[in-house]
Design a protein around this motif. Sequence first.
Motif, PDB file in Angstrom:
ATOM      1  N   GLU A  44       0.822  -1.204   0.000  1.00 24.39           N
ATOM      2  CA  GLU A  44       0.000   0.000   0.000  1.00 24.39           C
ATOM      3  C   GLU A  44       0.864   1.266   0.000  1.00 24.39           C
ATOM      4  N   ALA A  45       1.877   1.299   0.851  1.00 22.39           N
ATOM      5  CA  ALA A  45       2.719   2.500   0.937  1.00 22.39           C
ATOM      6  C   ALA A  45       3.483   2.731  -0.360  1.00 22.39           C
ATOM      7  N   SER A  46       4.060   1.679  -0.919  1.00 24.83           N
ATOM      8  CA  SER A  46       4.831   1.840  -2.161  1.00 24.83           C
ATOM      9  C   SER A  46       3.925   2.215  -3.321  1.00 24.83           C
ATOM     10  N   ALA A  47       2.720   1.657  -3.373  1.00 23.59           N
ATOM     11  CA  ALA A  47       1.781   2.005  -4.445  1.00 23.59           C
ATOM     12  C   ALA A  47       1.379   3.470  -4.358  1.00 23.59           C
ATOM     13  N   ALA A  48       1.178   3.966  -3.137  1.00 26.24           N
ATOM     14  CA  ALA A  48       0.805   5.373  -2.961  1.00 26.24           C
ATOM     15  C   ALA A  48       1.966   6.299  -3.318  1.00 26.24           C
ATOM     16  N   GLU A  49       3.174   5.935  -2.910  1.00 25.19           N
ATOM     17  CA  GLU A  49       4.343   6.783  -3.181  1.00 25.19           C
ATOM     18  C   GLU A  49       4.638   6.908  -4.671  1.00 25.19           C
ATOM     19  N   THR A  50       4.434   5.839  -5.410  1.00 28.57           N
ATOM     20  CA  THR A  50       4.717   5.863  -6.846  1.00 28.57           C
ATOM     21  C   THR A  50       3.536   6.335  -7.681  1.00 28.57           C
ATOM     22  N   GLY A  51       2.392   6.527  -7.044  1.00 27.37           N
ATOM     23  CA  GLY A  51       1.207   6.958  -7.780  1.00 27.37           C
ATOM     24  C   GLY A  51       0.469   5.852  -8.483  1.00 27.37           C
ATOM     25  N   ALA A  52       0.820   4.609  -8.188  1.00 27.50           N
ATOM     26  CA  ALA A  52       0.138   3.488  -8.840  1.00 27.50           C
ATOM     27  C   ALA A  52      -1.258   3.275  -8.274  1.00 27.50           C
ATOM     28  N   PHE A  53      -1.445   3.583  -6.970  1.00 23.67           N
ATOM     29  CA  PHE A  53      -2.756   3.362  -6.343  1.00 23.67           C
ATOM     30  C   PHE A  53      -3.002   4.467  -5.335  1.00 23.67           C
ATOM     31  N   ARG A  54      -3.968   5.335  -5.665  1.00 25.26           N
ATOM     32  CA  ARG A  54      -4.335   6.409  -4.759  1.00 25.26           C
ATOM     33  C   ARG A  54      -5.819   6.373  -4.418  1.00 25.26           C
ATOM     34  N   GLN A  55      -6.631   5.895  -5.351  1.00 21.60           N
ATOM     35  CA  GLN A  55      -8.061   5.738  -5.111  1.00 21.60           C
ATOM     36  C   GLN A  55      -8.504   4.390  -5.664  1.00 21.60           C
ATOM     37  N   ALA A  56      -9.538   3.827  -5.049  1.00 23.16           N
ATOM     38  CA  ALA A  56     -10.009   2.507  -5.467  1.00 23.16           C
ATOM     39  C   ALA A  56     -10.520   2.541  -6.909  1.00 23.16           C
ATOM     40  N   ARG A  57     -11.617   3.214  -7.147  1.00 19.15           N
ATOM     41  CA  ARG A  57     -12.188   3.341  -8.494  1.00 19.15           C
ATOM     42  C   ARG A  57     -12.245   1.995  -9.219  1.00 19.15           C
ATOM     43  N   GLY A  58     -12.873   1.037  -8.586  1.00 14.14           N
ATOM     44  CA  GLY A  58     -13.067  -0.264  -9.214  1.00 14.14           C
ATOM     45  C   GLY A  58     -12.056  -1.305  -8.822  1.00 14.14           C
ATOM     46  N   VAL A  59     -10.899  -0.880  -8.285  1.00 13.95           N
ATOM     47  CA  VAL A  59      -9.879  -1.822  -7.804  1.00 13.95           C
ATOM     48  C   VAL A  59      -9.743  -1.573  -6.303  1.00 13.95           C
ATOM     49  N   PRO A  60     -10.144  -2.520  -5.454  1.00 10.69           N
ATOM     50  CA  PRO A  60     -10.264  -2.257  -4.026  1.00 10.69           C
ATOM     51  C   PRO A  60      -8.966  -2.090  -3.268  1.00 10.69           C
ATOM     52  N   SER A  61      -7.845  -2.604  -3.763  1.00  9.66           N
ATOM     53  CA  SER A  61      -6.615  -2.547  -2.982  1.00  9.66           C
ATOM     54  C   SER A  61      -5.390  -2.652  -3.885  1.00  9.66           C
ATOM     55  N   ALA A  62      -4.236  -2.317  -3.322  1.00 12.06           N
ATOM     56  CA  ALA A  62      -2.986  -2.453  -4.064  1.00 12.06           C
ATOM     57  C   ALA A  62      -2.681  -3.914  -4.365  1.00 12.06           C
ATOM     58  N   ALA A  63      -3.069  -4.813  -3.458  1.00 13.03           N
ATOM     59  CA  ALA A  63      -2.837  -6.240  -3.688  1.00 13.03           C
ATOM     60  C   ALA A  63      -3.611  -6.734  -4.901  1.00 13.03           C
ATOM     61  N   VAL A  64      -4.846  -6.278  -5.046  1.00 12.56           N
ATOM     62  CA  VAL A  64      -5.644  -6.664  -6.214  1.00 12.56           C
ATOM     63  C   VAL A  64      -5.030  -6.078  -7.481  1.00 12.56           C
ATOM     64  N   LEU A  65      -4.533  -4.841  -7.399  1.00 10.42           N
ATOM     65  CA  LEU A  65      -3.892  -4.236  -8.563  1.00 10.42           C
ATOM     66  C   LEU A  65      -2.679  -5.056  -8.988  1.00 10.42           C
ATOM     67  N   LEU A  66      -1.886  -5.513  -8.027  1.00  8.74           N
ATOM     68  CA  LEU A  66      -0.726  -6.345  -8.351  1.00  8.74           C
ATOM     69  C   LEU A  66      -1.178  -7.641  -9.013  1.00  8.74           C
ATOM     70  N   ARG A  67      -2.227  -8.236  -8.502  1.00  9.75           N
ATOM     71  CA  ARG A  67      -2.713  -9.493  -9.083  1.00  9.75           C
ATOM     72  C   ARG A  67      -3.159  -9.289 -10.527  1.00  9.75           C
ATOM     73  N   LEU A  68      -3.860  -8.202 -10.783  1.00  8.61           N
ATOM     74  CA  LEU A  68      -4.313  -7.933 -12.150  1.00  8.61           C
ATOM     75  C   LEU A  68      -3.123  -7.676 -13.074  1.00  8.61           C
ATOM     76  N   CYS A  69      -2.108  -6.962 -12.581  1.00 10.19           N
ATOM     77  CA  CYS A  69      -0.924  -6.698 -13.407  1.00 10.19           C
ATOM     78  C   CYS A  69      -0.206  -7.995 -13.768  1.00 10.19           C
ATOM     79  N   LEU A  70      -0.028  -8.873 -12.789  1.00  7.07           N
ATOM     80  CA  LEU A  70       0.661 -10.129 -13.037  1.00  7.07           C
ATOM     81  C   LEU A  70      -0.151 -11.027 -13.964  1.00  7.07           C
TER      82      LEU A  70
END
Length: 397
Positions: free
Chosen positions: A25-51
């Motif tokens: 969560e902290a690294s996603a926020a710092e890099t701007g990858a995840f700041r608001q949910a908008r359909g993706v509930p968490s940074a972990a889910v975003l990582l799963r979708l990317c992979l």
Amino acid sequence: MFATDPTDAPWRAVETLVRSVIDLEASAAETGAFRQARGVPSAAVLLRLCLASAVCRLSLRQTCAWAAEIGVARLSNPAWEKRFQNAGAWLGEIAGALLAARAAVPPRWPGYQLRLVDATALSVPSASGTSWRLHLSYDLGRGCMCQASLTDGHGGERLGRFAPPLPGTVVLADAGYPHPRELRGHLAAGGDLIVRTSWAAARLLTPAGGRFDLFDALRRLDGPAGAWDVVVDDHQPALPPLHLRLVAGRKPAAACEQARRRVRETAKRKGKTPDARSLEAADWVLLLTSLPAAAFDAAAVLAAYRLRWQVELAIKRWKTLLALGEVPVRTPATATAWIYAMLIAALLIEDKVARAATQFPPGLPAHAAGVLPVAHVRALGPQPVLGSVRAIPLAVA
């Protein structure tokens, strides 16, 4: 509200492993990858979708449909494309954290640790040349990658692309790396090296400052291998001389003929006459090393350099099983995110292999212990490219 599948243990294991090396969560926020949910509930889910998108080579529509089907995210195709493009720096940080977390192991030689470096070309669809270049460092004692650096297709092979070596680290590199300035920087950091060279790669001097006659030395050599103290002229008169040893080993007869044939074919393609010096040098493996002669004679240095094939085998394994060399997207931001996502997947697979190998009883053949069930890879997403492969082989260092 997104559903949670209680049987989703494989992905939870992957997520736990990643969380053990970085705060998602902290690294996603710092890099701007995840700041608001908008359909993706968490940074972990975003990582799963990317992979899943990268490893399983899903289109935008397929990624969104799969995420909605399993109930982890709901977003449109354009929204996912923007999310994926913005995740490149974050994915790079995760890959870096996975590499940094790999603990040191007892050195293969007393007091030394061997690192093998190489680079591999990656190309986008219809590219006529190299689009990206992934620079990798392989820890021979542990049998896995330990450093990585990504450049565009113009990024050449340089020792300086990796973190400064610790004392006792011996880097083995091929003929793309003997740049005098890079060699000096590597040695100044406290590392040692064994790097392949050619007769024309660098100007060599004798310790007294005269010209070193390579071909005269080779002709006078009595035996299959030899070594000479040399100074590499890096055109820095204000700096101390760059003292190294030149090690030469004669190739087998079949390899000599093959090497000479390549020299002739290369000259023919360029419309030139083969250089007699290139034909003569084709019979030899030429290495520059900083290792002390008292502890490492010519035969020992040549034997160590032969281990460099392990990094090439590891890269080939990634390219063959994960199709890492074929970047399916063109835009730089998307390509960067895709490459880093694939690198994360490859590192996770290596870690799973290493953990699985330790669970086998003593005495089991190494090739039997070095496998990873496809179930661990399937945790990344639907119908991965490894779906028809029963196990991923692990090369023994």
